[in-house]
Enzyme design. Structure first.
Site, short mmCIF file in Angstrom:
data_model
loop_
_atom_site.label_atom_id
_atom_site.label_comp_id
_atom_site.label_asym_id
_atom_site.label_seq_id
_atom_site.Cartn_x
_atom_site.Cartn_y
_atom_site.Cartn_z
N GLY A 1 -35.22 -11.20 29.62
CA GLY A 1 -34.70 -11.18 28.25
C GLY A 1 -35.12 -9.87 27.60
O GLY A 1 -36.21 -9.37 27.83
N ALA A 2 -34.21 -9.32 26.78
CA ALA A 2 -34.49 -8.00 26.20
C ALA A 2 -34.19 -7.98 24.70
O ALA A 2 -33.63 -7.03 24.19
CB ALA A 2 -33.68 -6.94 26.93
N GLY A 3 -34.58 -9.05 24.02
CA GLY A 3 -34.53 -9.04 22.56
C GLY A 3 -35.86 -8.50 22.04
O GLY A 3 -36.59 -7.80 22.77
N GLY A 4 -36.19 -8.85 20.81
CA GLY A 4 -37.39 -8.30 20.19
C GLY A 4 -38.66 -8.54 20.98
O GLY A 4 -39.44 -7.62 21.24
N ALA A 5 -38.89 -9.77 21.41
CA ALA A 5 -40.13 -10.09 22.12
C ALA A 5 -40.16 -9.42 23.49
O ALA A 5 -41.20 -8.89 23.92
CB ALA A 5 -40.29 -11.60 22.27
N GLY A 6 -39.03 -9.44 24.19
CA GLY A 6 -38.98 -8.85 25.52
C GLY A 6 -39.20 -7.34 25.49
O GLY A 6 -39.96 -6.80 26.30
N PHE B 1 -39.80 -13.98 -0.36
CA PHE B 1 -39.09 -14.89 0.54
C PHE B 1 -39.62 -16.29 0.30
O PHE B 1 -40.69 -16.46 -0.31
CB PHE B 1 -39.34 -14.46 2.00
CG PHE B 1 -38.11 -13.98 2.71
CD1 PHE B 1 -37.32 -13.00 2.15
CD2 PHE B 1 -37.73 -14.52 3.94
CE1 PHE B 1 -36.18 -12.54 2.81
CE2 PHE B 1 -36.60 -14.08 4.60
CZ PHE B 1 -35.82 -13.09 4.04
N GLN C 1 -35.31 -25.86 13.04
CA GLN C 1 -35.04 -25.43 11.67
C GLN C 1 -33.54 -25.32 11.42
O GLN C 1 -32.81 -24.71 12.19
CB GLN C 1 -35.67 -24.05 11.45
CG GLN C 1 -35.41 -23.51 10.05
CD GLN C 1 -36.39 -22.43 9.69
OE1 GLN C 1 -36.23 -21.29 10.10
NE2 GLN C 1 -37.42 -22.78 8.95
N HIS D 1 -31.14 -23.74 8.82
CA HIS D 1 -31.16 -22.75 7.74
C HIS D 1 -30.26 -23.24 6.61
O HIS D 1 -29.15 -23.65 6.88
CB HIS D 1 -30.69 -21.40 8.28
CG HIS D 1 -31.04 -20.25 7.39
ND1 HIS D 1 -30.44 -20.05 6.18
CD2 HIS D 1 -31.95 -19.25 7.54
CE1 HIS D 1 -30.97 -18.96 5.62
NE2 HIS D 1 -31.89 -18.47 6.42
N LEU E 1 -24.90 -16.61 9.62
CA LEU E 1 -26.05 -16.70 8.72
C LEU E 1 -25.88 -15.85 7.46
O LEU E 1 -25.49 -14.69 7.53
CB LEU E 1 -27.29 -16.21 9.49
CG LEU E 1 -28.59 -16.12 8.70
CD1 LEU E 1 -29.09 -17.50 8.33
CD2 LEU E 1 -29.64 -15.38 9.50
N GLU F 1 -31.76 -15.40 3.86
CA GLU F 1 -32.61 -15.91 2.79
C GLU F 1 -32.89 -14.81 1.76
O GLU F 1 -33.26 -15.08 0.62
CB GLU F 1 -33.93 -16.40 3.39
CG GLU F 1 -34.85 -17.04 2.39
CD GLU F 1 -35.96 -17.85 3.05
OE1 GLU F 1 -35.64 -18.58 4.00
OE2 GLU F 1 -37.11 -17.73 2.62
N ARG G 1 -37.55 -23.67 3.84
CA ARG G 1 -36.18 -23.93 4.31
C ARG G 1 -35.86 -25.40 4.52
O ARG G 1 -34.75 -25.85 4.25
CB ARG G 1 -35.95 -23.15 5.62
CG ARG G 1 -35.89 -21.68 5.37
CD ARG G 1 -35.75 -20.89 6.64
NE ARG G 1 -35.56 -19.48 6.32
CZ ARG G 1 -35.45 -18.51 7.21
NH1 ARG G 1 -35.54 -18.80 8.50
NH2 ARG G 1 -35.27 -17.27 6.83
N HIS H 1 -30.74 -23.17 13.23
CA HIS H 1 -31.10 -21.75 13.12
C HIS H 1 -32.22 -21.33 14.06
O HIS H 1 -32.18 -20.25 14.63
CB HIS H 1 -31.51 -21.47 11.68
CG HIS H 1 -31.87 -20.05 11.40
ND1 HIS H 1 -30.99 -19.02 11.63
CD2 HIS H 1 -33.00 -19.48 10.92
CE1 HIS H 1 -31.58 -17.87 11.29
NE2 HIS H 1 -32.80 -18.11 10.88
N GLU I 1 -38.98 -16.63 20.47
CA GLU I 1 -38.52 -17.97 20.11
C GLU I 1 -38.60 -18.96 21.25
O GLU I 1 -38.74 -20.16 21.03
CB GLU I 1 -37.09 -17.93 19.55
CG GLU I 1 -36.70 -19.25 18.89
CD GLU I 1 -35.33 -19.26 18.25
OE1 GLU I 1 -34.79 -18.17 17.97
OE2 GLU I 1 -34.79 -20.36 18.03
N ARG J 1 -40.80 -23.12 10.07
CA ARG J 1 -41.07 -21.68 10.04
C ARG J 1 -40.70 -21.10 8.69
O ARG J 1 -39.63 -21.39 8.15
CB ARG J 1 -40.26 -20.97 11.13
CG ARG J 1 -40.42 -19.47 11.08
CD ARG J 1 -39.73 -18.77 12.23
NE ARG J 1 -38.28 -18.79 12.16
CZ ARG J 1 -37.55 -18.00 11.38
NH1 ARG J 1 -38.12 -17.13 10.59
NH2 ARG J 1 -36.23 -18.09 11.40
N LEU K 1 -39.76 -12.41 13.04
CA LEU K 1 -39.83 -11.04 13.56
C LEU K 1 -41.26 -10.58 13.82
O LEU K 1 -41.53 -9.99 14.86
CB LEU K 1 -39.06 -10.07 12.66
CG LEU K 1 -37.54 -10.34 12.55
CD1 LEU K 1 -36.85 -9.29 11.69
CD2 LEU K 1 -36.87 -10.40 13.92
#
Lengths: 612, 290
Positions: A10-15, A113, A233, A235, A245, A248, A281, A346, A370, A381, A387
């Site tokens: 996986g290559a999203g934010g965490a990856g 927020f 969650q 949203h 989406l 918020e 939320r 969400h 996630e 959350r 993020l």
């Protein structure tokens, strides 16, 4: 066979963050992703990154808000790590060139927020995730980290000792989407799963089509328990027709929710007398649906979110992207009329059980983002906390997998003497059993005697046999039919409002899906870019994930955070200050519990009534 | 793997007598107050109807798809239906081998750029009620087709990577781990549009110059470089280095300001303008002129 020290799936934010951290720790890293990195779902995040950056704010306030927001189901060591590391990690993104929104003096802007006692959400317009994703991908390019894009990881190569705590993960097996080739990827030091959320288990979701819980399902079948899966969650502001989406940030900037009678219901009907639209939320999502259920919804379906009074300048400066989304996907001009919104699936607070170093109970197997549950979000959350989780825990998982010593974790994982035994809740159907044949499961011939290469080869062979079987079968059921049925059941029965009868009904339907899957076949005969095949495998993962969500929702007979139960309208701290763990054991799920850790570094978080 | 070049110009005339041909770009609706109402009217007309889509098909491995063709699908219209929704419906209900990339459904992953009625568009943000029927859906032109609507993006990614697309702060003063670099809101505003690129490839596919010169960096990569070159947080030396990459033979001077990239960009990035600005910068710095 490919071989690297650390394989990030996986290559999203965490990856991306894990890969950069592992690379910096000296490891030879490769990322394997079913999309191209810039297509990852992190790009759709809008709101921002919570980090105590300014004077007057501090990490302890952030930790306190997060524990309260979690309805006291977050583990304090994880929550405090998040709050402590978020400022440096956020500023690090700025040093990498991330185009944050700015104040007049050139410093990064922060905004309010939901559920936050200080405006600590750092943002880049209403497209923070897009910028975070691209900024980190740029750093991966800069470092020359190897990326295998459009390779779909099907299975983990794991040994098969009876106790998952004794198992080891030696790599993954992936399928090259473009050519159909199936290959092994050997990981000499560790595999980091960063596969994102499982939103496709529901049919009204803000999640991308790619969010199919692949990491969840693979880790689960390899023996790593799934934790707190019942906490999903919803949203409060997604567009009714598509689930797209609406950040918020709109409410953060002062957007107001109205019912069909023009009432500002968050206040006028007493849902959150102090925070109104900026309650957390779960509170806002329930309020909206209650309005609709009581006949005060617009077209019996949604409510209105109004941002017109903010003025064009402010909207263009901070929420421009929202105007485009409302116009493109709902045909509404947010400058001249209110936007229709309703709750949409969400985020999954739960996920693969990991400690604060990202490690699961299976040696060499990590998870972050996630798909993991460390747990920082507990029962609910807070907006702006996803993020920072990606960058803080992505980095830790990458470093640990690459061999950095991060110290002994305070959070335990896997089945051990600190857990409570199985639930006595009666299940409507025996879950799990059917469909084992198609999973691949844990590699056979494993154990201490087998070498890593042998385990990988055997897993590759199993995966090839499985694909041949799906491709050779001439007729049967198509995955799209099963997937649609599963998604509908989850949305009908395991949504914002849950009843015992409904959740049991969902479990029965999930069981039917599992049985129908025994007869699944792939109609497309081609090995070239066969999305039919890929989605068929994903659907199998969704069945496991949906089942774990519904099982968790059935056994937790209380009302906490996002988990609302009609028959149990109270939070039961005496009984339920504990995590639900579901592990795949001999072909069917078993359920056990582990206490929540409320002891932090300097204090213990005492559960209080949560009011906004 | 054998591949098929999709050249829209060379395709056979459509057999369908109802086919009105490719929509002219001039007929494209501009964003504005009237659009929402017009949109609602067209939707109302379509209620209860089916939408006729003609989808390009090709698969190098399957005998009857090796010769490219169009397949017709009649998809029940639903309010708010996008081009992506229509092909997803066709795939899930009629033909599971119909292949295309898609993920976020909200115009940010950039994976579903198609050639729709003769123009590069994102499938997910194009309302089907805004298009003339039958709606012709093809892969992006000037790129190799892998299968059906899927094109090979490797060349696009190579060009993006060729401009050193990452922040280089070696010249800027050392900052404390908790101290950000300052950037004025004006400077952030200047790079804002360029930072919105989602790598969909629509601009590159629409560019005549890129079609004829495989080495041309192309609008997306140049825009990516613009984002860094105009960011005050990078130092002067790095900026000059970036301009040297951009003023090479196959860089900014190849652009003939035809504005096709700007016209098709789903994120409204003023690509052509950015390219011209970089040309001016190169002139100011007295860099080599091709």
């Amino acid at each position: 066979m490919y071989e690297h020290d650390v394989i990030v799936v996986g290559a999203g934010g965490a990856g991306l963050r894990a890969a950069i951290a592992a690379h910096e720790a000296g490891a030879d890293v490769a990322m394997v992703t079913k999309l191209h990195p810039v297509r990852s779902h992190t790009g759709a995040a809008e709101g921002g990154i919570n980090a105590a950056l300014q004077e007057g704010d501090d990490w302890e306030l952030h930790a306190y808000d997060t524990m309260k927001g979690s309805d006291y189901l977050g583990d304090a060591p994880a929550v405090e790590t998040l709050a402590q590391d978020a400022p440096e990690e956020t500023i690090n993104l700025e040093h990498w060139g991330m185009p944050f929104s700015r104040e007049e003096d050139g410093r990064v802007s922060q905004r309010p927020f939901g559920g936050l006692s200080y405006p600590r959400t750092t943002y880049a317009g209403a497209e923070t995730g897009h910028h975070l994703l691209h900024t980190m991908y740029e750093q991966v390019v800069k470092r020359g980290i190897q990326v295998y894009d459009e390779w779909y990881v099907m299975n983990l190569a794991t040994t098969d000792e009876a106790d998952p705590n004794d198992r080891e993960c030696h790599g993954v097996v992936a399928y090259d989407v473009q050519s159909g080739t199936i290959e092994g990827f050997k990981a000499n030091q560790g595999v980091v799963l960063a596969t994102g959320g499982p939103g496709q288990a529901f049919d009204h979701t803000t999640n991308a089509v790619s969010c199919t819980g692949d990491g969840h399902a693979m880790a689960y079948r390899a023996g790593a328990p799934l934790e707190d899966m019942e906490f999903i969650q919803f949203h409060p502001t997604s567009l009714p027709s598509t689930g797209v989406l609406i950040s918020e940030g709109v409410r953060g900037e002062g957007g107001i929710l109205y019912n069909s009678e023009g009432e500002r219901f968050m206040f006028e009907h007493g849902y959150a007398n102090n925070s109104g639209e900026l309650a957390s939320r779960d509170v806002v999502a329930r309020a909206e649906l209650t309005e609709v259920d009581e006949g005060r919804g617009v077209e019996d379906e949604y409510v209105h979110l109004d941002m017109r009074h903010l003025g064009e300048d402010r909207i263009m400066d901070r929420l421009e992207n929202i105007l485009h989304l409302a116009e493109d996907f709902e045909g509404v001009d947010g400058l001249v009329e209110p936007m229709p919104v309703k709750p949409g699936q969400h985020y999954a607070m739960g996920g693969i059980e990991v400690d604060e170093n990202g490690q699961t109970c299976v040696d060499g197997l990590y998870a972050a983002g996630e798909c993991a549950c460390v747990s920082v979000h507990g029962g609910n959350r807070l907006g702006g906390n996803a993020l920072p989780e990606l960058i803080v825990f992505g980095k830790r998982a990458g470093r640990h997998a690459a061999g950095d010593d991060l110290g002994e974790p305070k959070i335990r994982t896997g089945y051990g003497d600190d857990v409570e035994d199985e639930t006595e809740t009666e299940l409507p159907v025996a879950p799990g059993e059917a469909g084992l044949d198609a999973t691949g499961g844990v590699a056979a011939d494993g154990g201490v005697t087998a070498d890593p290469e042998g385990i990988l080869e055997r897993t590759v062979e199993t995966a090839r046999e499985r694909v041949d079987r799906l491709m050779d079968k001439e007729d049967g059921v198509q995955h799209a039919e099963i997937r649609a049925k599963l998604q509908k059941a989850m949305t009908d029965y395991v949504n914002v409002f849950r009843t015992e009868e409904g959740v049991k009904k969902a479990l029965e339907i999930i069981r039917e899906c599992r049985q129908e899957y025994q007869d699944v076949y792939v109609d497309d005969p081609s090995r070239t870019f066969n999305t039919d095949l890929q989605q068929t495998i994903e659907t199998r993962n969704l069945i496991d994930v949906a089942e774990s969500i519904a099982l968790g929702a059935l056994v937790r007979d209380e009302f906490r955070g996002a988990h609302w139960r009609k028959e149990h309208q109270e939070r039961k701290d005496e009984e339920w200050l504990k995590h639900t763990l579901i592990s795949w054991d001999d072909g069917e799920p078993s359920i056990f519990y582990r206490p929540v850790i409320l002891e932090g570094q300097n204090k213990t978080y005492e559960p209080k009534e949560r009011s906004y | 793997m054998s591949t098929q070049q999709a050249e829209p110009e060379s395709q056979e005339a459509p057999e369908d007598p109802e086919m009105k041909g490719a929509e002219s770009p001039a007929a494209e609706e501009q964003k504005g107050g009237g659009m929402v109402e017009e949109h609602a009217e067209k939707e109302a007309e379509l209620e209860g109807e089916t939408v006729h889509i003609k989808v390009f098909r090709y698969d190098p491995e399957v005998a009857d798809k090796q010769e490219p063709r169009f397949d017709d699908f009649h998809v029940p219209f639903t309010k708010g239906m996008t081009v992506l929704d229509s092909v997803m419906y066709a795939r899930d209900e009629y033909d599971s081998s119909l292949t295309f990339r898609h993920s976020c459904r909200q115009a940010v992953c950039g994976s579903d750029a198609f050639f729709v009625n003769g123009k590069q568009r994102l499938g997910c943000k194009t309302q089907i009620s805004d298009l003339e029927q039958p709606v012709r859906i093809e892969p992006l032109p000037h790129q190799e087709v892998v299968k059906d609507l899927v094109v090979d993006m490797d060349h696009f990614y190579d060009q993006m990577h060729a401009v050193e697309p990452y922040f280089q702060d070696e010249d800027t003063p050392e900052t404390d781990a908790l101290e950000e670099q300052r950037q004025s809101p004006e400077n952030r505003e200047k790079i804002k549009m360029s930072s919105r690129c989602i790598w969909c490839g629509a601009c590159m596919s629409s560019c005549n110059i890129a079609a004829g010169d495989n080495e041309y960096l192309g609008p997306a990569a140049i825009n990516k470089a613009y984002k860094f070159a105009m960011d005050d947080r990078e130092g002067e030396e790095i900026k000059e280095h970036r301009l040297r990459i951009l003023e090479q033979e196959h860089g900014v001077w190849r652009c003939q300001t035809q504005f096709s990239c700007t016209e098709v960009c789903p994120k409204d990035i003023p690509l052509t303008e950015h390219i011209q600005e970089l040309k001016r910068e190169a002139v100011k710095k007295n860099l080599k002129f091709w």
